[in-house]
Write a protein that holds these residues in place. Structure first.
Motif, mmCIF file in Angstrom:
data_model
loop_
_atom_site.group_PDB
_atom_site.id
_atom_site.type_symbol
_atom_site.label_atom_id
_atom_site.label_comp_id
_atom_site.label_asym_id
_atom_site.label_seq_id
_atom_site.Cartn_x
_atom_site.Cartn_y
_atom_site.Cartn_z
ATOM 1 N N ARG A 52 15.002 -3.905 4.610
ATOM 2 C CA ARG A 52 13.750 -4.041 3.857
ATOM 3 C C ARG A 52 13.542 -5.133 3.265
ATOM 4 O O ARG A 52 13.688 -5.316 1.996
ATOM 5 C CB ARG A 52 13.711 -2.642 2.703
ATOM 6 C CG ARG A 52 12.198 -2.518 2.350
ATOM 7 C CD ARG A 52 11.980 -1.278 1.437
ATOM 8 N NE ARG A 52 12.200 -0.172 2.192
ATOM 9 C CZ ARG A 52 11.124 0.253 3.086
ATOM 10 N NH1 ARG A 52 10.071 -0.323 3.170
ATOM 11 N NH2 ARG A 52 11.222 1.429 3.722
ATOM 12 N N GLU A 75 1.357 -4.358 -1.819
ATOM 13 C CA GLU A 75 2.138 -5.049 -0.836
ATOM 14 C C GLU A 75 1.753 -6.328 -0.269
ATOM 15 O O GLU A 75 2.207 -6.942 0.577
ATOM 16 C CB GLU A 75 2.644 -3.919 0.167
ATOM 17 C CG GLU A 75 3.988 -3.335 -0.058
ATOM 18 C CD GLU A 75 4.266 -2.320 0.881
ATOM 19 O OE1 GLU A 75 3.911 -2.336 2.384
ATOM 20 O OE2 GLU A 75 4.832 -1.053 0.631
ATOM 21 N N ARG A 115 5.332 -8.505 3.420
ATOM 22 C CA ARG A 115 4.825 -7.219 2.718
ATOM 23 C C ARG A 115 5.781 -7.382 1.262
ATOM 24 O O ARG A 115 6.847 -7.527 1.481
ATOM 25 C CB ARG A 115 5.166 -6.044 3.217
ATOM 26 C CG ARG A 115 4.707 -5.643 4.597
ATOM 27 C CD ARG A 115 4.928 -4.174 5.318
ATOM 28 N NE ARG A 115 4.198 -4.147 6.427
ATOM 29 C CZ ARG A 115 4.513 -3.209 7.400
ATOM 30 N NH1 ARG A 115 5.130 -2.031 6.865
ATOM 31 N NH2 ARG A 115 3.619 -3.181 8.320
ATOM 32 N N GLU A 154 7.100 -5.908 -0.917
ATOM 33 C CA GLU A 154 7.635 -4.531 -0.957
ATOM 34 C C GLU A 154 8.210 -4.388 -2.713
ATOM 35 O O GLU A 154 8.651 -5.509 -3.195
ATOM 36 C CB GLU A 154 9.118 -4.389 -0.304
ATOM 37 C CG GLU A 154 8.632 -4.293 1.128
ATOM 38 C CD GLU A 154 8.203 -3.016 1.863
ATOM 39 O OE1 GLU A 154 8.225 -2.081 1.016
ATOM 40 O OE2 GLU A 154 7.951 -3.137 3.099
HETATM 41 MG MG MG Z 1 6.319 0.288 4.401
#
Ligand code: MG
Ligand code: ATP
Length: 575
Positions: A151, A92, A140, A142
């Motif tokens: 997200r 990440e 991040r 992800e």
């Molecule tokens: Mg997280």
């Protein structure tokens, strides 16, 4: 603002890759556009919603005494090496090198940077406590950045960090942030719940997640119907069961063939017994060493609970080769009798009965009449399973309910997790050098906007709570070519402005149907329609986007009537 001067590119169709409703509606309402996977452009209206949210967050942080600063997004690797997270954080963390071959990362969070700052600046107890925050873009990488702003890989977070002299001070800082978060989410008009979350090695109730309640949430919350108790199922406690004074007398162990039956379901169906008659044996690896965990066949192991019990950093299911090695059998036949694992833990529910069915540690075979006390070596019985809706509240015994939520904020007492390795110390009143006690507090500002849509939408589009809506009101002028109608609409517009309402005047030369559809799609909470017919009758039509309820506001005395109606709509939102 006039609609004709604004850029609101609404769409009929949602993008093909949009899976969640907030992603679909944010795109259709012209509020975001995707640049690449997990990375979005905030369009003018999207940015307004984000900035309104951020403004409320900022006000409440300031009120709680936190100080705003802004830290760089690019962070040097050596700080992360010092904290030990360079190795630990995984993929990440987006890492890269500069032209001189030095390592950097894009900040997914800022504990290292802030701790480095404070250790250099703060020398004396007189400078403590201090709480510093920023509202800034995080990155991040992800694994599954597929839910729009819910997200993202790049997203906006408010992150605050508190530094205190001692535990008592740190606890005070923690609860001040908890209060500030309550205020933020109340003021935003969201239905939410603060739930106890896993605080790992810190223990106690020093980690809360703030969850926006929505059926589409990724998290499950166990909330008591009788008292205030609410916890993420990841951590929700299961009360210790009443252990009967005498357990059934158990005969000798018998082997039973269970050819090709690997799962609890298959074995129990084959033997004609209920799944609660079986002990499930899971082989895991904790920081490199095998451990075993036993739960009833119809239960699920809660790995967070086991992790905390073992105080380990990493816990994962063992690979088939290891299972074969410690049980002598392929996956599906592990059992507690004669298991070649040193540390075996059992869920405390297993104390309530005896004479279990269990794997035989031998291919295609199970055992009957297993008595855990007699036949197995168990290091400890503890609360190890996932709570179910049939369980009672661990605090008051009333029924619990499982609901779904979206994590929008997290408050966490860190203790000395970063201040210790980074040697963030100060000189205390007694002249001794001490390590500061830290807390960290995040709010996913862009996720708040998305989750507000997950919670509030209908078939026509977004239903924005007034505090987050890019415009609180839309004034739809039905016939902008008619100078008289437009003039009247502009008068109302000026009145709304005077009342402090952020309003957009839809002055486009479009059919009324198009304008109504757009107003509903973008979800402005207060909708006013100014048209020749209404004006002739001395009224302006008003619609509450949330309830769909229509009211007529008189042209004479409009200011007062609007004020009252607005207050009623806000009250409907709990504001
Ligand atoms: Mg997280
Ligand atoms: P999650 O479990 O959802 O990945 P997290 O535990 O990693 O969240 P924190 O590190 O506590 O999240 O970050 C603080 C807040 O930032 C979260 O409460 C959430 O609102 C937000 N957040 C975290 N990751 C993302 C993301 N990828 N996109 C948008 N917001 C996020």
């Amino acid at each position: 603002m006039r609609w004709s001067n604004c850029y609101i590119p609404t769409l009929k169709e949602a993008p093909a890759d949009a899976e969640v409703v907030s992603h679909k509606l944010l795109t259709r309402a012209g509020m975001i556009r995707k640049l690449t996977s997990g990375i979005y452009i905030y369009m003018p209206l999207g940015l307004k919603a984000i900035e309104k949210t951020a403004a409320i967050v900022r006000e409440e942080m300031n009120r709680a005494g936190a100080l705003e600063l802004s830290m760089p997004m690019v962070q040097p690797a050596d700080l992360w090496q010092e904290s030990g997270r360079w190795e630990f954080y995984g993929k990440e963390l987006l890492r890269f090198q500069d032209r001189n071959g030095r390592d950097y990362c894009l900040g997914p969070t800022h504990e290292e940077v802030i701790t480095d700052l404070v250790r250099g600046e703060v020398r004396s107890y007189r400078q403590l406590p201090i709480n510093l925050y920023q509202i800034q873009t995080k990155f991040r990488d992800e694994i599954r950045p597929r839910f729009g702003l819910m997200r993202g890989r790049e997203f906006i977070m408010k992150d605050a960090y508190s530094f205190d002299r001692d535990e008592a001070g740190a606890d005070k800082s923690y609860w001040a942030m908890y209060e500030a978060y309550q205020n933020v989410f109340k003021r935003l008009g969201l239905r939410f719940r603060a739930v106890e979350a896993d605080s790992g090695s810190i223990g106690g109730s020093f980690s809360h997640e703030f969850m926006v309640l929505a059926d589409t949430g990724e998290d499950t919350i166990a909330a008591c119907t009788g008292c205030e108790y609410a916890a993420n199922v990841e951590r929700a406690e299961v009360a210790a069961p009443a252990v009967p004074v005498s357990l059934p007398v158990v005969g000798g162990i018998e082997e039973v063939p269970t050819p090709g039956k690997h799962t609890v379901e298959e074995v129990c169906a084959f033997l004609g017994v209920s799944q609660s008659a079986l002990v499930k044996t899971l082989i895991l690896v904790a920081d490199g060493k095998p451990v075993a965990a036993l739960v009833r066949g119809d239960r699920e192991l809660n790995d967070v609970k086991l992790k905390n019990l073992l105080k380990c950093d990493e816990l994962e299911l063992a690979a088939p080769e290891l299972v074969q090695k410690v049980t002598g059998a392929p996956v599906g036949f592990a059992g507690p009798v004669g298991l070649n694992v040193e540390r075996v833990f059992a869920d405390h529910e297993l104390l309530t009965s005896d004479g279990w069915i269990a794997g035989a540690n031998k291919g295609d075979t199970h055992l009957r009449n297993v008595s855990l006390g007699r036949d197995a070596k168990i290091e400890r019985y503890a609360d190890l399973r996932v709570i179910t809706p049939a369980d009672a509240c661990p605090r008051c015994g009333q029924p619990i309910e499982l609901t779904r939520g979206i994590e929008v904020g997290h408050v966490f007492k860190l203790g000395t997790k970063y201040s210790e390795p980074l040697k963030c110390t100060f000189l205390d009143e007694d002249g001794k050098e001490k390590v500061m006690i830290m807390g960290c507090y995040g709010i996913g500002v862009s996720r708040v906007v998305a989750s507000c849509i997950e919670q509030n939408h209908d078939a026509d589009g977004i239903v924005f709570p007034p505090p987050i809506a890019p415009f609180e009101a839309v004034l739809c002028c039905l016939d902008p070519k008619n100078g008289e109608t437009l003039g009247k609409a502009e008068e109302f517009y000026a009145e709304l402005k005077a009342q402090g309402v952020d309003v957009i005047l839809d002055d486009r030369d479009e059919r009324p149907g198009v304008k109504f559809k757009d107003a509903d799609l973008v979800g402005m909470p207060l909708q006013l329609v100014v048209g020749g017919k209404g004006l002739a009758r001395g009224i302006v039509e008003a619609k509450d986007r949330r309830t769909g309820e229509k009211t007529e506001l008189p042209v004479d005395g409009f200011a007062e009537a609007f004020r009252t109606w607005r207050a009623a709509v806000r009250a409907g939102w709990g504001l």
